[in-house]
Design a protein around this motif. Structure first.
Motif: not given
Lengths: 422, 282
Positions: A3-31
């Motif tokens: 009867n467990i309705a919801i289960e979170f298992e080791n959930v994490g969410k990462m955000y990038r601070l600062g200028r989200v949306g611009t200047g990320t092309l190099s990070h995107d390519l690197n990643r």
């Protein structure tokens, strides 16, 4: 276990601070290069740091949520509490599939209705009726289902008269009512509520809370409730989860969780009462504020304590005249009683240049209730100016009065103190 | 035990993951979106849906004046109003479908930020409601066509069997528009520069498509470039089917279809990737 309705298992969410949306092309390519071609770990995942918004970090990446593990049983009403930025809304966003987690898995059974903000998809040009259909189908109801419940929804929202009027003519309260009504009647297995109740009037809030209780108790549905309103959490929820800097710091019953949150929230950075001074005149220095000879934020007042000693020590470069206010508040911030003697006696006290010490001995009522109080300590010249404000500076745990039947009355049910009579 | 869960939310999904079941489950929402588009568009207007036909009439008159009159561009023997209107109706459908798909994320950020439903519903309903608009304009075209057919002498107007392919042309145009719209829309959530490119890009693209001129009027050396445009064979074939000008180029239509399959495939991949996380980037 089933009867467990919801289960979170080791959930994490990462955000990038600062200028989200611009200047990320190099990070995107690197990643992309590192993860997809070289099959390395994501280089940006490692440098993520825990999310403490008040401290400056070295990395641009933060974990809004990290290592979230918990299970919610079916029919439970769980309150999620935490400071602003602790990750409450992110958690709900992940759960309602609006954004996907960076790590971990979330599992649940049944349909989720989220009241992140009600009235989603309302188009101002459409009438109330049309918007019910629009909103309902966005939340996953079929047309037939909505038609079946239309009358109930309209009735619950109390907008019969306006049902064929475009919602742009509605008051904001009416819009919220309508939105809440649609969500409440879609019969989800899991209902996610995020501070929506703040908008409606008292009557509607009562109705909404009642509906949520019905949903959880009568119909055995699961409710996740996010709020800063401790009173609502206390009334509504049976379990509580405390989030702190993106991590679960406590799980337990709602009362334990609230106590943990309050205690933790205060003691975290503020160990002394005087740490909570939010305002003082520049010519005044406060060395210490003591309650019953202790600078600790938290103190316990045992049964039949007659006095509460308050002592303020400091130094001033200018003379001033003051009256001391000590306000006792409950956990939701509602004032219960206050000391403001000068007001009643029409007196005022003078302080000369140099070191000073203000000592007050407050007589406590005999029949104090059991519960938690917060204190505000303020120095002011009535109707002229404030010298010092020290708000939410101390937590008093009243033990209550055990005379008589040996059971104390509770502060939340009977108020601050019992009255006496001849 | 694990098969009891109805939903699992995981960080990385397969690279092609279209929730067809979900789209079917939300079919009522698809209908609602179409209804909403139509109902709200002309609320508080006096002429209401009449605007659907007023727009192409005035545009046709304008084109007759500018391109037919001033510039003197040939219409390949077809009456000017019919020639321009045929182009305008098809192009209007393309540009409208493109714009709807292209603004999926920006106009729906509000809704997408709060509730989950298969996002593809929105562009799909968008191209459907522009299809309805196009059909209304098509009625106007047919009326004008009948008028010219019976009043004009020595005309070269002739219907031929290839017009039976019209639904296929419409399908091609709609999904071409959607796939381009979705690709650009998905990229725009992160790289806003595209927003500026799209504004005039669409306009330029119209001139690279035989909307206001017949392909045969284009100089030989540019014709190859025009033929690379996947819309060219569709516009030409439609005009061939009803106006008796233009050409029916089977190779061109096949090229356009293959082109569509590829872009549609790419667009759905890109779109489903972006919809997972776009709330964090927009």
């Amino acid at each position: 276990m089933s009867n467990i309705a919801i289960e979170f298992e080791n959930v994490g969410k990462m955000y990038r601070l600062g200028r989200v949306g611009t200047g990320t092309l190099s990070h995107d390519l690197n990643r992309w290069w590192q993860t997809s071609i070289l099959h390395h770990e994501d280089p940006y995942l490692k440098i993520g740091q825990t999310n403490d918004r008040s401290q400056k970090g070295t990395s641009d990446y933060v974990w809004a949520l990290q290592n979230i593990n918990f299970k919610v049983e079916q029919g439970d009403v769980v309150g999620i509490i935490g400071k602003n930025g602790a990750g409450k809304s992110t958690l709900l966003k992940l759960l309602s599939n609006i954004t996907s987690p960076t790590t971990g898995v979330i599992r649940y059974k049944g349909r989720i209705a989220s009241l992140l903000e009600v009235g989603t998809g309302f188009h101002p040009e459409l009438t109330g009726r049309e918007n019910i259909y629009m909103n309902g189908s966005i939340m996953g109801m079929t047309k037939a289902e909505i038609t079946r419940k239309l009358d109930e929804i309209v009735d619950f929202a109390g907008v019969e008269r306006y049902i064929d009027t475009p919602t742009k003519r509605y008051s904001s309260g009416m819009t919220v009512r309508l939105g809440f009504a649609v969500a409440a009647f879609m019969e989800p297995e899991i209902l996610v509520v995020d501070e929506v109740l703040a908008v409606g009037d008292a009557e509607f809030q009562k109705k909404a809370i009642g509906k949520m209780q019905d949903v959880s108790q009568g119909e055995g549905r699961t409710v996740l409730f996010v709020s800063h309103n401790m009173a609502a959490v206390k009334n509504l929820c049976r379990k509580g989860i405390v989030l702190e800097n993106g991590q679960v710091s406590y799980t337990g019953t709602q009362n334990q969780a609230i106590d943990f949150y309050l205690a933790n929230n205060f003691s975290e950075s503020k160990t002394r009462i005087a740490d909570s001074i939010i305002f003082k005149k520049s010519f005044i220095d406060i060395y210490s504020i003591k309650i019953n000879n202790s600078e600790n934020v938290e103190s316990t007042i045992v049964s039949n304590t007659e006095y509460l000693d308050i002592e303020i020590e400091g130094e001033t470069k200018e003379p001033f005249s003051f009256d001391l206010i000590v306000t006792f508040k409950n956990q939701s911030g509602v004032p219960l009683a206050s000391l403001e003697e000068g007001h009643y006696k029409g007196t005022i006290e003078n302080i000369k240049i140099g070191k000073f010490k203000i000592s007050k001995r407050i007589h406590l009522p005999k029949y104090l209730s059991k519960g938690v109080c917060l204190l505000d300590i303020v120095l002011h010249h009535p109707n002229v100016e404030y010298y010092m404000k020290c708000l939410d500076c101390a937590i008093l745990n009243f033990d209550g009065n055990y005379d008589g039947f040996g059971v104390p009355l509770s502060l939340s049910a009977r108020g601050f103190a019992g009255l006496e009579c001849e | 035990m694990s098969n009891e869960w109805t939903t699992e939310i995981k960080p990385k999904k397969k690279w092609l993951d279209v929730d067809l079941k979900g789209i079917w489950r939300y079919r009522d929402l698809y209908v609602m979106y179409i209804k909403r588009d139509i109902v709200t568009k002309y609320k508080q207007t006096i002429l209401g849906p009449l605007w659907y036909v007023i727009q192409p009439i005035f545009t046709t008159i304008m084109y007759m004046f500018v391109f037919g009159g001033l510039a003197g561009i040939s219409t390949d023997g077809a009456p000017q109003p019919l020639f321009y209107m045929a182009g305008i109706v098809l192009w209007g459908y393309f540009s409208e479908s493109f714009t709807v798909s292209n603004s999926v994320f920006s106009t729906n950020a509000n809704v997408f930020g709060k509730v989950y439903f298969p996002r593809l519903i929105v562009p799909l309903s968008g191209i459907t409601s522009s299809l309805l608009k196009m059909l209304i304009q098509l009625v106007l075209f047919i009326i004008v066509y009948i008028y010219y057919y019976f009043t004009l002498e020595n005309h070269s107007l002739s219907l031929n069997w290839s017009l039976l392919l019209f639904p296929f042309y419409i399908f091609l145009i709609g999904f071409h528009a959607m796939s381009w719209g979705l690709i650009i829309s998905s990229l725009t959530t992160k790289y806003r520069d595209l927003k500026f490119l799209v504004q005039f890009g669409l306009q330029l693209f119209m001139y690279a498509t035989p909307v206001i001129y017949p392909l045969s009027a284009a100089p030989e050396k540019y014709r190859v470039i025009l033929e690379l445009n996947p819309l060219t064979p569709i516009f030409e074939a439609f005009k061939y089917g009803c106006l008796g000008c233009g050409s029916l180029n089977w190779g061109g239509l096949l090229y356009s279809t293959i082109f569509l399959c590829i872009t549609l495939f790419i667009s759905v991949i890109v779109f489903t990737r972006v919809e997972r996380n776009f709330m964090d980037t927009i």
